[in-house]
Design an enzyme around this catalytic site. Structure first.
Site, PDB file in Angstrom:
ATOM      1  N   GLY A  19      51.293  37.417  43.489  1.00  0.00           N
ATOM      2  CA  GLY A  19      49.843  37.618  43.507  1.00  0.00           C
ATOM      3  C   GLY A  19      49.212  36.402  44.152  1.00  0.00           C
ATOM      4  N   VAL A  26      43.681  33.640  41.162  1.00  0.00           N
ATOM      5  CA  VAL A  26      44.460  32.831  40.203  1.00  0.00           C
ATOM      6  C   VAL A  26      45.785  32.376  40.814  1.00  0.00           C
ATOM      7  CG1 VAL A  26      45.563  32.795  37.936  1.00  0.00           C
ATOM      8  CG2 VAL A  26      43.429  34.024  38.241  1.00  0.00           C
ATOM      9  N   GLY A  27      46.483  33.296  41.479  1.00  0.00           N
ATOM     10  CA  GLY A  27      47.789  32.957  42.062  1.00  0.00           C
ATOM     11  C   GLY A  27      47.673  31.827  43.073  1.00  0.00           C
ATOM     12  N   ARG A  33      39.134  25.629  27.326  1.00  0.00           N
ATOM     13  CA  ARG A  33      37.734  26.096  27.199  1.00  0.00           C
ATOM     14  C   ARG A  33      37.135  25.642  25.869  1.00  0.00           C
ATOM     15  NH1 ARG A  33      38.535  32.073  29.585  1.00  0.00           N
ATOM     16  NH2 ARG A  33      38.172  31.515  31.744  1.00  0.00           N
ATOM     17  N   HIS A  88      44.927  36.779  23.540  1.00  0.00           N
ATOM     18  CA  HIS A  88      44.048  36.343  24.632  1.00  0.00           C
ATOM     19  C   HIS A  88      43.048  37.467  24.918  1.00  0.00           C
ATOM     20  CE1 HIS A  88      42.552  34.389  28.163  1.00  0.00           C
ATOM     21  NE2 HIS A  88      42.938  35.382  28.951  1.00  0.00           N
TER      22      HIS A  88
HETATM   23  N1  NAD Z   1      45.914  35.196  31.245  1.00  0.00           N
HETATM   24  C1  NAD Z   1      44.799  34.584  31.676  1.00  0.00           C
HETATM   25  O1  NAD Z   1      44.325  33.626  31.053  1.00  0.00           O
HETATM   26  C2  NAD Z   1      44.136  35.047  32.938  1.00  0.00           C
HETATM   27  C3  NAD Z   1      43.165  34.269  33.561  1.00  0.00           C
HETATM   28  C4  NAD Z   1      42.574  34.727  34.733  1.00  0.00           C
HETATM   29  C5  NAD Z   1      42.970  35.949  35.285  1.00  0.00           C
HETATM   30  N2  NAD Z   1      43.919  36.680  34.648  1.00  0.00           N
HETATM   31  C6  NAD Z   1      44.401  37.936  35.193  1.00  0.00           C
HETATM   32  O2  NAD Z   1      45.203  37.639  36.342  1.00  0.00           O
HETATM   33  C7  NAD Z   1      45.176  38.761  37.220  1.00  0.00           C
HETATM   34  C8  NAD Z   1      44.821  38.273  38.637  1.00  0.00           C
HETATM   35  O3  NAD Z   1      43.500  37.814  38.679  1.00  0.00           O
HETATM   36  P1  NAD Z   1      42.875  37.345  40.081  1.00  0.00           P
HETATM   37  O4  NAD Z   1      41.508  36.874  39.796  1.00  0.00           O
HETATM   38  O5  NAD Z   1      43.838  36.456  40.766  1.00  0.00           O
HETATM   39  O6  NAD Z   1      42.809  38.743  40.852  1.00  0.00           O
HETATM   40  P2  NAD Z   1      42.817  38.958  42.446  1.00  0.00           P
HETATM   41  O7  NAD Z   1      42.379  40.364  42.676  1.00  0.00           O
HETATM   42  O8  NAD Z   1      42.090  37.863  43.105  1.00  0.00           O
HETATM   43  O9  NAD Z   1      44.363  38.834  42.822  1.00  0.00           O
HETATM   44  C9  NAD Z   1      45.325  39.738  42.400  1.00  0.00           C
HETATM   45  C10 NAD Z   1      46.326  39.886  43.525  1.00  0.00           C
HETATM   46  O10 NAD Z   1      47.410  40.694  43.075  1.00  0.00           O
HETATM   47  C11 NAD Z   1      47.865  41.392  44.217  1.00  0.00           C
HETATM   48  N3  NAD Z   1      48.704  42.508  43.813  1.00  0.00           N
HETATM   49  C12 NAD Z   1      48.349  43.713  43.306  1.00  0.00           C
HETATM   50  N4  NAD Z   1      49.436  44.466  43.083  1.00  0.00           N
HETATM   51  C13 NAD Z   1      50.503  43.744  43.469  1.00  0.00           C
HETATM   52  C14 NAD Z   1      51.893  43.974  43.480  1.00  0.00           C
HETATM   53  N5  NAD Z   1      52.417  45.120  43.038  1.00  0.00           N
HETATM   54  N6  NAD Z   1      52.713  43.009  43.948  1.00  0.00           N
HETATM   55  C15 NAD Z   1      52.203  41.834  44.392  1.00  0.00           C
HETATM   56  N7  NAD Z   1      50.896  41.564  44.413  1.00  0.00           N
HETATM   57  C16 NAD Z   1      50.061  42.496  43.954  1.00  0.00           C
HETATM   58  C17 NAD Z   1      46.590  41.816  44.915  1.00  0.00           C
HETATM   59  O11 NAD Z   1      46.834  42.207  46.277  1.00  0.00           O
HETATM   60  C18 NAD Z   1      45.751  40.567  44.767  1.00  0.00           C
HETATM   61  O12 NAD Z   1      45.851  39.716  45.887  1.00  0.00           O
HETATM   62  C19 NAD Z   1      44.185  39.741  36.619  1.00  0.00           C
HETATM   63  O13 NAD Z   1      44.874  40.718  35.882  1.00  0.00           O
HETATM   64  C20 NAD Z   1      43.351  38.876  35.706  1.00  0.00           C
HETATM   65  O14 NAD Z   1      42.754  39.620  34.667  1.00  0.00           O
HETATM   66  C21 NAD Z   1      44.500  36.261  33.494  1.00  0.00           C
HETATM   67  O1  LMR Z   2      38.337  36.911  31.450  1.00  0.00           O
HETATM   68  C1  LMR Z   2      39.198  37.444  32.120  1.00  0.00           C
HETATM   69  O2  LMR Z   2      39.266  38.672  32.277  1.00  0.00           O
HETATM   70  C2  LMR Z   2      40.199  36.606  32.854  1.00  0.00           C
HETATM   71  C3  LMR Z   2      40.935  35.642  31.982  1.00  0.00           C
HETATM   72  O3  LMR Z   2      41.639  36.277  30.972  1.00  0.00           O
HETATM   73  C4  LMR Z   2      40.049  34.544  31.466  1.00  0.00           C
HETATM   74  O4  LMR Z   2      40.028  34.331  30.267  1.00  0.00           O
HETATM   75  O5  LMR Z   2      39.395  33.877  32.289  1.00  0.00           O
END
Ligand code: NAD
Ligand code: LMR
Length: 310
Positions: free
Chosen positions: A7, A11-12, A151, A175
């Protein structure tokens, strides 16, 4: 050291950027399903190497899992982020399939890797990865507590007028907006209990703000946050790579700890070269344990959705 981040979205890419700046890997693969996206982000990041002075080689690939072969740590961030007004749990339908497919592909080329799951809803996605991978439970970690605890420190620092770095404060549970438990009674400012420095109203305000911290940012930005999530994930990667044995709240499989079994929840974990090396199972107060059990019930209900999806 070879690390893969799946990804290349917000975030990635931020996580990869932190990993490169800290030189945690010689080789860093960024993989995305969107054609050219990870390649572009990687080249952009590599063009900061001369300015920032790091030596990590970042390579972007489009769905080419062969390029990830032999990764010692894999971070999974692939999947949809929520939009304002949504809960993380609403993402399960799309993200479960993505996370399952990614885990299977990763394991073909890195069968002994340590996986850090970031995709939401994280507690259930981490549980899914545990069940899909068949890896030992110490090799699967969920990122959420590192972020939520940071946070929590931010909101405490705002209320106390102090440096977040001087605070010790931990979030456990799930979470999720209603499942996370900021342990305010255990929080300290250089060993002084914050409960002796803040009024009950102030404490309640900090706890409430922490719990909806992600939703607040999603409302402001229009999509979910990435700087602190990327940094939180990189901190976990660093503790593994440098074998730091840091105590970081993380999603792990519980087998009796905190009175829970067959579930992934966020608890304090020592993270080192073997992943989740030890769960610190300390005694919670009756109220804290009650809240933890309620969070477990909510997460278990979400996990049951996985069975219905099959
Ligand atoms: N656990 C946490 O604390 C936390 C914090 C922030 C975001 N997140 C989660 O992380 C995820 C990503 O968030 P983001 O803001 O980076 O989203 P984003 O849309 O910016 O990026 C997600 C990426 O995943 C890619 N993707 C989709 N399907 C795929 C696959 N099968 N193989 C490879 N890549 C694929 C997309 O093309 C996209 O570039 C979300 O589910 C978000 O809710 C979790
Ligand atoms: O809030 C969200 O959906 C993304 C992530 O889990 C966060 O806490 O920032």
């Amino acid at each position: 050291m070879k690390i893969t981040v799946v990804g290349a979205g917000a975030v990635g890419a931020t996580c990869a950027d932190n990993i490169a700046r800290k030189e945690l890997a010689e080789e860093l693969i960024l993989l995305d399903i969107k054609e050219g996206f990870a390649e572009g982000k990687s080249i952009d990041m590599m063009q900061t190497a001369a300015l920032l002075g790091f030596d990590t080689k970042i390579k972007g690939v489009t769905n080419d899992y062969a390029a990830t072969a032999g990764s010692e740590v894999v971070v999974i961030t692939s999947g949809l982020p929520r939009k304002p007004g949504m809960t993380r749990e609403e993402l399960i339908g799309t993200n479960a399939n993505i996370v399952k497919g990614v885990t299977e592909n990763i394991l073909k080329y890195s069968p002994d890797t340590i996986i850090i799951v970031v995709s939401n809803p994280m507690d259930t996605m981490n549980y899914l990865t545990l069940k899909t991978s068949g890896l030992p439970k110490n090799r699967i970690l969920g990122m959420g507590g590192a972020l939520d605890s940071s946070r929590f420190k931010y909101y405490l620092s705002q209320e106390l007028g102090c440096s977040p770095a001087d605070l010790n404060a931990v979030v456990i549970g799930g979470h999720g907006d209603t499942t996370m438990i900021p342990l305010i009674q255990h929080a300290t400012w250089n060993s002084i209990p914050v409960s002796q420095l803040l009024s009950k109203e102030q404490q309640d305000k900090v706890v409430a703000a922490t719990m909806v911290g992600g939703a607040t940012l999603t409302g402001l930005i229009g999509t979910s946050a990435w700087y602190a999530p990327g940094a939180g994930t990189a901190a976990m990667v660093e503790s593994i790579v440098r074998d730091e044995k840091k105590l970081i709240s993380s999603g792990v499989y519980l087998d009796g700890e905190y009175g829970q079994k067959d579930i992934s929840l966020v608890v304090p974990v020592i993270i080192g070269k073997n992943g989740a090396e030890k769960i610190l199972d300390f005694k919670l107060s009756e109220a804290e344990q009650g809240a933890f059990n309620k969070s477990a019930d909510a997460v278990r209900n979400m996990n049951a959705v996985l069975t219905d999806m099959n």
